[in-house]
Design an enzyme around this catalytic site. Structure first.
Site, PDB file in Angstrom:
ATOM      1  N   GLY A  11      43.951  37.381  31.017  1.00  0.00           N
ATOM      2  CA  GLY A  11      45.286  37.363  31.602  1.00  0.00           C
ATOM      3  C   GLY A  11      46.264  38.346  30.989  1.00  0.00           C
ATOM      4  O   GLY A  11      47.478  38.186  31.106  1.00  0.00           O
ATOM      5  N   SER A  12      45.756  39.389  30.336  1.00  0.00           N
ATOM      6  CA  SER A  12      46.676  40.370  29.725  1.00  0.00           C
ATOM      7  C   SER A  12      47.492  41.086  30.791  1.00  0.00           C
ATOM      8  O   SER A  12      48.682  41.338  30.598  1.00  0.00           O
ATOM      9  CB  SER A  12      45.910  41.372  28.858  1.00  0.00           C
ATOM     10  OG  SER A  12      45.147  42.248  29.651  1.00  0.00           O
ATOM     11  N   ASN A  13      46.883  41.380  31.937  1.00  0.00           N
ATOM     12  CA  ASN A  13      47.656  42.015  33.021  1.00  0.00           C
ATOM     13  C   ASN A  13      48.684  41.047  33.600  1.00  0.00           C
ATOM     14  O   ASN A  13      49.827  41.432  33.866  1.00  0.00           O
ATOM     15  CB  ASN A  13      46.721  42.509  34.121  1.00  0.00           C
ATOM     16  CG  ASN A  13      46.038  43.817  33.760  1.00  0.00           C
ATOM     17  OD1 ASN A  13      46.661  44.868  33.782  1.00  0.00           O
ATOM     18  ND2 ASN A  13      44.785  43.742  33.379  1.00  0.00           N
ATOM     19  N   LEU A  86      36.452  36.077  45.688  1.00  0.00           N
ATOM     20  CA  LEU A  86      36.930  36.740  46.896  1.00  0.00           C
ATOM     21  C   LEU A  86      38.051  35.886  47.503  1.00  0.00           C
ATOM     22  O   LEU A  86      37.998  34.646  47.400  1.00  0.00           O
ATOM     23  CB  LEU A  86      35.747  36.814  47.871  1.00  0.00           C
ATOM     24  CG  LEU A  86      35.815  37.760  49.064  1.00  0.00           C
ATOM     25  CD1 LEU A  86      36.005  39.188  48.588  1.00  0.00           C
ATOM     26  CD2 LEU A  86      34.549  37.643  49.893  1.00  0.00           C
ATOM     27  N   ASN A 101      45.407  44.005  44.316  1.00  0.00           N
ATOM     28  CA  ASN A 101      44.407  43.815  43.264  1.00  0.00           C
ATOM     29  C   ASN A 101      44.296  45.086  42.442  1.00  0.00           C
ATOM     30  O   ASN A 101      44.622  46.175  42.905  1.00  0.00           O
ATOM     31  CB  ASN A 101      43.045  43.494  43.897  1.00  0.00           C
ATOM     32  CG  ASN A 101      41.967  43.250  42.846  1.00  0.00           C
ATOM     33  OD1 ASN A 101      42.194  42.538  41.882  1.00  0.00           O
ATOM     34  ND2 ASN A 101      40.819  43.879  43.027  1.00  0.00           N
ATOM     35  N   HIS A 103      41.525  47.279  40.148  1.00  0.00           N
ATOM     36  CA  HIS A 103      40.105  47.404  39.821  1.00  0.00           C
ATOM     37  C   HIS A 103      39.985  48.429  38.690  1.00  0.00           C
ATOM     38  O   HIS A 103      40.603  49.509  38.771  1.00  0.00           O
ATOM     39  CB  HIS A 103      39.312  47.852  41.059  1.00  0.00           C
ATOM     40  CG  HIS A 103      37.856  47.968  40.812  1.00  0.00           C
ATOM     41  ND1 HIS A 103      37.028  46.860  40.711  1.00  0.00           N
ATOM     42  CD2 HIS A 103      37.077  49.045  40.609  1.00  0.00           C
ATOM     43  CE1 HIS A 103      35.794  47.276  40.470  1.00  0.00           C
ATOM     44  NE2 HIS A 103      35.798  48.586  40.393  1.00  0.00           N
ATOM     45  N   ASP A 144      37.151  44.977  47.093  1.00  0.00           N
ATOM     46  CA  ASP A 144      37.515  46.347  46.692  1.00  0.00           C
ATOM     47  C   ASP A 144      37.566  47.340  47.843  1.00  0.00           C
ATOM     48  O   ASP A 144      37.358  48.524  47.624  1.00  0.00           O
ATOM     49  CB  ASP A 144      36.504  46.863  45.650  1.00  0.00           C
ATOM     50  CG  ASP A 144      36.515  45.999  44.399  1.00  0.00           C
ATOM     51  OD1 ASP A 144      35.488  45.954  43.710  1.00  0.00           O
ATOM     52  OD2 ASP A 144      37.551  45.355  44.133  1.00  0.00           O
ATOM     53  N   GLU A 173      46.027  50.111  32.911  1.00  0.00           N
ATOM     54  CA  GLU A 173      46.388  48.900  33.671  1.00  0.00           C
ATOM     55  C   GLU A 173      47.753  48.386  33.240  1.00  0.00           C
ATOM     56  O   GLU A 173      48.653  48.151  34.049  1.00  0.00           O
ATOM     57  CB  GLU A 173      45.345  47.803  33.436  1.00  0.00           C
ATOM     58  CG  GLU A 173      43.996  48.129  33.993  1.00  0.00           C
ATOM     59  CD  GLU A 173      42.938  47.132  33.580  1.00  0.00           C
ATOM     60  OE1 GLU A 173      43.182  46.269  32.714  1.00  0.00           O
ATOM     61  OE2 GLU A 173      41.857  47.198  34.168  1.00  0.00           O
TER      62      GLU A 173
HETATM   63  C1  GRF Z   1      40.931  44.029  34.110  1.00  0.00           C
HETATM   64  O1  GRF Z   1      39.932  44.924  33.687  1.00  0.00           O
HETATM   65  C2  GRF Z   1      41.211  44.271  35.565  1.00  0.00           C
HETATM   66  O2  GRF Z   1      41.112  45.615  35.952  1.00  0.00           O
HETATM   67  C3  GRF Z   1      40.095  43.496  36.210  1.00  0.00           C
HETATM   68  O3  GRF Z   1      39.913  42.334  35.433  1.00  0.00           O
HETATM   69  C4  GRF Z   1      40.406  42.605  34.115  1.00  0.00           C
HETATM   70  C5  GRF Z   1      41.487  41.621  33.829  1.00  0.00           C
HETATM   71  O4  GRF Z   1      41.810  41.688  32.489  1.00  0.00           O
HETATM   72  N1  GRF Z   1      40.447  43.171  37.565  1.00  0.00           N
HETATM   73  P1  GRF Z   1      42.960  40.654  31.958  1.00  0.00           P
HETATM   74  O5  GRF Z   1      42.443  39.243  32.215  1.00  0.00           O
HETATM   75  O6  GRF Z   1      44.208  40.967  32.737  1.00  0.00           O
HETATM   76  O7  GRF Z   1      43.105  40.965  30.481  1.00  0.00           O
END
Ligand code: GRF
Length: 190
Positions: A11-13, A86, A101, A103, A144, A173
């Site tokens: 969940g870092s993003n 999905l 999303n 990728h 994707d 990201e």
């Molecule tokens: C990231 O590599 C993103 O591109 C992919 O899943 C990963 C999520 O990483 N969709 P995080 O859980 O956000 O750290």
């Protein structure tokens, strides 16, 4: 504007996006949806005081609960941040061009089912690619394959391991996803 984040892993993003909008009174990150009770995103959500909703596969695909819930909450944008399932067709239909999303590769290369997380970076290194990067795209009913919104690349050196690529891609990201989400919400960057 209301955003809901979907995450299955660390969940870092999701955290970067939620923090990016934390002081923005125009944007409410109202919920984090996950499918993994052990996901690191749950602890990150707790620290950020964002509620988490966990789904099992049956409820997610066999009922209309997720679609009804997000419609009832008047969600403006669904942001997938490492969500491994999905999207149900019903949810995609209910939110046309309102699901994005990210990728961790330069689609259309290294995409599709099974190409996620570390597998992608191993495949990129094994293929001898000289660059990799990120692709942010709208989500349709196929993995994707939605319209691409944004891409950024990073070099892949001959000495790079999949871990090196993963680190460089994750930097991209975290740098770009929050801003692209703001663009898609038709907000100006801060
Ligand atoms: C990231 O590599 C993103 O591109 C992919 O899943 C990963 C999520 O990483 N969709 P995080 O859980 O956000 O750290």
């Amino acid at each position: 504007k209301r955003i809901v984040l979907f995450a299955s892993g660390s969940g870092s993003n999701a955290e970067k996006i939620a923090l990016y909008f934390a002081d923005n009174t125009q944007v409410d990150v109202s919920l984090i949806v996950s499918n993994n009770p052990k996901a690191g995103v749950i602890e990150r959500a707790r620290r950020m005081h964002i509620p988490v909703l966990l789904f099992d596969r049956t409820t997610f695909y066999e009922t209309s609960q997720i679609t009804q819930l997000l419609l009832n909450q008047n969600v403006d944008l669904i942001v997938l941040a490492g969500f491994m399932w999905l999207m149900p067709a019903e949810l995609v239909r209910a939110f046309p061009n309102k699901i994005v999303n990210i990728h961790p590769a330069l689609l259309p290369k290294f995409g599709g089912k099974g190409m996620y997380g570390h597998y992608v970076h191993k495949a990129v290194v094994a293929a001898g690619e000289t660059e990799s990067g990120i692709t942010i795209h709208y989500v349709n009913e196929h993995y994707d394959e939605g319209q691409i919104i944004f891409q950024a690349s990073c070099p892949v050196l001959p000495s790079d391991t999949p871990e090196d690529v993963a680190r460089n891609v994750q930097m991209l990201e975290h740098t770009h996803y929050p801003k692209i989400v703001a663009d898609v919400l038709k907000l100006k960057h801060e």
